[in-house]
Design an enzyme around this catalytic site. Sequence first.
Site, short mmCIF file in Angstrom:
data_model
loop_
_atom_site.label_atom_id
_atom_site.label_comp_id
_atom_site.label_asym_id
_atom_site.label_seq_id
_atom_site.Cartn_x
_atom_site.Cartn_y
_atom_site.Cartn_z
N ARG A 16 0.99 -1.52 -0.03
CA ARG A 16 -0.11 0.02 0.44
C ARG A 16 0.93 1.62 -0.13
NH1 ARG A 16 -4.10 -0.23 4.63
NH2 ARG A 16 -2.49 -1.34 5.70
N GLU A 17 1.52 1.46 -0.89
CA GLU A 17 2.97 2.28 -0.82
C GLU A 17 2.52 3.34 -1.37
OE1 GLU A 17 2.98 -1.08 -2.30
OE2 GLU A 17 5.53 -1.28 -1.76
N LYS A 120 -20.38 3.85 -7.05
CA LYS A 120 -19.06 2.48 -7.46
C LYS A 120 -19.25 2.18 -8.61
CE LYS A 120 -20.88 -0.14 -3.39
NZ LYS A 120 -19.57 -0.70 -3.28
N ILE A 439 -27.45 2.60 15.79
CA ILE A 439 -26.94 1.80 14.67
C ILE A 439 -25.98 0.22 15.23
CG2 ILE A 439 -26.89 1.04 12.62
CD1 ILE A 439 -29.55 2.20 12.88
N SER A 441 -23.21 0.15 16.38
CA SER A 441 -21.31 0.80 16.59
C SER A 441 -21.54 2.19 17.78
CB SER A 441 -20.08 0.73 16.19
OG SER A 441 -20.34 2.03 14.56
N ASP A 607 -27.66 -6.99 9.75
CA ASP A 607 -27.54 -5.62 9.21
C ASP A 607 -26.85 -5.78 7.67
OD1 ASP A 607 -27.28 -3.49 10.86
OD2 ASP A 607 -25.03 -4.14 11.56
N GLU A 613 -26.41 -3.89 -2.82
CA GLU A 613 -24.86 -3.89 -3.78
C GLU A 613 -24.83 -4.53 -5.01
OE1 GLU A 613 -21.86 -1.80 -1.11
OE2 GLU A 613 -20.82 -3.99 -2.13
N HIS A 649 -31.01 -3.34 8.75
CA HIS A 649 -30.06 -2.10 8.66
C HIS A 649 -29.44 -1.79 7.70
CE1 HIS A 649 -28.41 1.69 9.09
NE2 HIS A 649 -27.22 1.16 8.45
N HIS A 702 -21.76 10.39 8.55
CA HIS A 702 -20.69 11.06 7.86
C HIS A 702 -19.57 12.50 7.62
CE1 HIS A 702 -20.69 7.06 6.12
NE2 HIS A 702 -22.37 7.12 5.17
N1 GLN Z 1 -23.94 -1.91 13.51
C1 GLN Z 1 -23.68 -1.75 12.29
C2 GLN Z 1 -22.53 -0.01 12.98
O1 GLN Z 1 -23.12 0.35 13.85
C3 GLN Z 1 -23.43 -1.01 10.86
C4 GLN Z 1 -22.66 -0.79 9.78
C5 GLN Z 1 -23.29 -0.68 8.84
O2 GLN Z 1 -24.66 -0.63 8.30
N2 GLN Z 1 -21.72 0.13 8.08
O3 GLN Z 1 -21.54 -0.20 12.77
ZN ZN Z 2 -24.55 1.34 8.28
#
Ligand code: GLN
Ligand code: ZN
Length: 763
Positions: A16-17, A120, A439, A441, A607, A613, A649, A702
């Site tokens: 990964r240089e 994508k 969700i 984490s 999830d 995709e 999710h 994000h």
């Molecule tokens: N349960 C995961 C989190 O909260 C869901 C991550 C995701 O949807 N990409 O990190």
């Molecule tokens: Zn998500």
Amino acid sequence: MTIIHNLGFPRIGARRELKFALESYWKGESSQEQLLAVGAQLRSTHWQQQSALDWVPVGDFSFYDQVLDMSFTLGNLPERVQDFHGASLDNYFRVARGRSAPSEAGHACCAGVAAGEMTKWFDTNYHYIVPEFSASTTFELDASRLLEQLNEARAQGVRAKPVIIGPVTYLALGKAKDDSNRLELLERLLPVYAQLLNALAAEGVQWVQVDEPILVTDLEASWQQALRQSYQYLQRCPLRILLASYFGALLDNKALAAQLPVAGLHVDACSNRDDAQQLIDLLPADKVLSLGVISGRNVWKSDLHATLDWLEPLAQRLGERLWLAPSCSLLHVPVDLDSEHQLDAEVKSWLAFARQKLHELQILGQALNHGRASVQAELTANAAALAARRNSPRVHRPEVQAAVAAITPAMGQRNRPYAQRAPLQAAHLQLPAYPTTTIGSFPQTADIRRTRSDFKAGRIDSSTYESAMRAEIARCVREQEALGLDVLVHGEAERNDMVEYFGEQLQGYAFSQSGWVQSYGSRCVKPPILFGDIARPQAMTVQWICHAQSLTSKPMKGMLTGPVTLLNWSFVRDDQPRSTTCKQLALAIREEVLDLEKAGIRIIQIDEAALREGLPLRKSLWQEYLSWAIDSFRICANGVQDRTQIHTHMCYSEFNDIIAAIAQMDADVITIETSRSDMELLDAFEHFEYPNEIGPGVYDIHSPNIPTQEHMVHLMQQAARRIPAQRLWVNPDCGLKTRQWSEVIPALQAMVSAAASLRQSMD
Ligand code: GLN
Ligand code: ZN
């Protein structure tokens, strides 16, 4: 003589240089000269590694993205960066990611700008920067990048075949910001392509590879016409065009592709050999046919004997006109299997990464040109590796196959329909209206990451590791209690990645150390390798979730990754249909779901972040995919009692075309990403009456911005116009692991207050 060539090589570097050089430049820790030098070094190494080929791709190297490179070559820069006075590479990074190195921010003209949209690349996990168009877009050739790399390659004795993206694919991948028809730009675009090809011809280039992967998608008549028009126009250029399609079969575009006035055609012969075979009969007798016979999308050794059985008569028939290559650019596989020192040795002997794939190609070329005997040892070794894989008891577990064969429709079916389950769940869970949750984490601090990597490296023992994780879970529960959230999560501190975490605990998975694949810019992913029948030797999450539940009386969600996402984010086996592998994953996750339920967990979230995709490029194949994907989810989720609540999710926003399939999953609650679109995506739910509960994300995770209570109330009110309030949940767009606690606390405080005010306005 059969010719061998390559369509593109991974540019990130075996270690990964490029990633590290880019990130150091962006942080201002190294100079542009240093970055350019790393780029030149990588190109040179990669060309050397391809020196056995008859034609080597040039121009496939990119500092960020090959589509963005093309935008710069064509002079199609977004207006917001057109006044830039610094180095063009800095401007390039500004479009790619909103800004370049800090030194560049000193220019008055150069504060951050909006980054180009990313999406994508066909059905891969690579993301490109979307070209921007408007009715007034003009083009102006800047061939400097390509010509410099060409000269560099020549100086190193490389048999160079420049690679560019074709005009029709380029237009098709872009977006018109003003709703104008981007096909109308073709007339302005073609002269610039002609100039580019002429410039290459003037440098003595014989063959240029022009990528038109759009040929493997459903094409309207106007786009088919654009292809004809383009290549009729470009046929005047004094060099030979190898038109490359990949990522699937040509199907109904076959006759069109065969008739385009180009010197050669490359097709993906891995995904559908019959389609490639039929093309041969359609192809005029003067054209080169390049067959993509080595998969550029997976990590398995090819069956060289079987490939030769198919190719030998073709080589007889086509002679000089037959070329061989990987099916697509090798960008989508890791660089070098030889750098793997810890990979399970047995599994390793079945694999081929980019360099090994080129070696396979070389063996095929040799065998066709000089007879199989000339590469007997290689062919024998290949056959032995394949036989070992075919017969390995680690690949084939009769009990798993029997379990898949024994799947019944009843296993995917809840006992009662949602409307009858809902009151049972309400009694079991005792939640207020507009229940709040997250969700899964919570922020992954440097401490957590260090603890995990110390444990992995054996620097701390398992009891130290477990108590650190338990402490982190306790912290997470405390914070959520203090915030007043209604349904809690344990925070996922023990997970490095939502697929890898489960893969590591399932039999049938192996892991590489440096099997990185570029996802976008400097970002790479390391997909686990699913090589065998999947079994779950023991519970994977139950102890963590039960510990978390023991710390609170509120419902604690059990948190799992679904079978379709595990499948779509892994390198999966090619010796059985994806649908079978997915069902095996579904059975393993089902066992975990039932264990969680048995342990007293009342809500289980599965999830399916990657469900969308996996959709095939061709609409005609969607139904088949959706049918087994949705079945797999149902098998894993729907074995629970009616009072147990299943959540799923998905973190994306295009639902319109798959909403009916999503409803068939029959999850009691679905949480989705919506905050950026001002709930626009809920339009899908307006036309289609979604029957169950929904949590449209109100906090854009994000962004570092902290949303206000008013904003979130506004978003939920928008949602309540389309979905009855009794069926709405309040939650962020996605997991919080990439955020800081200092951002998450105020954002969730505002979210909980927003829910409270929504509840008040109900009575
Ligand atoms: N349960 C995961 C989190 O909260 C869901 C991550 C995701 O949807 N990409 O990190
Ligand atoms: Zn998500």
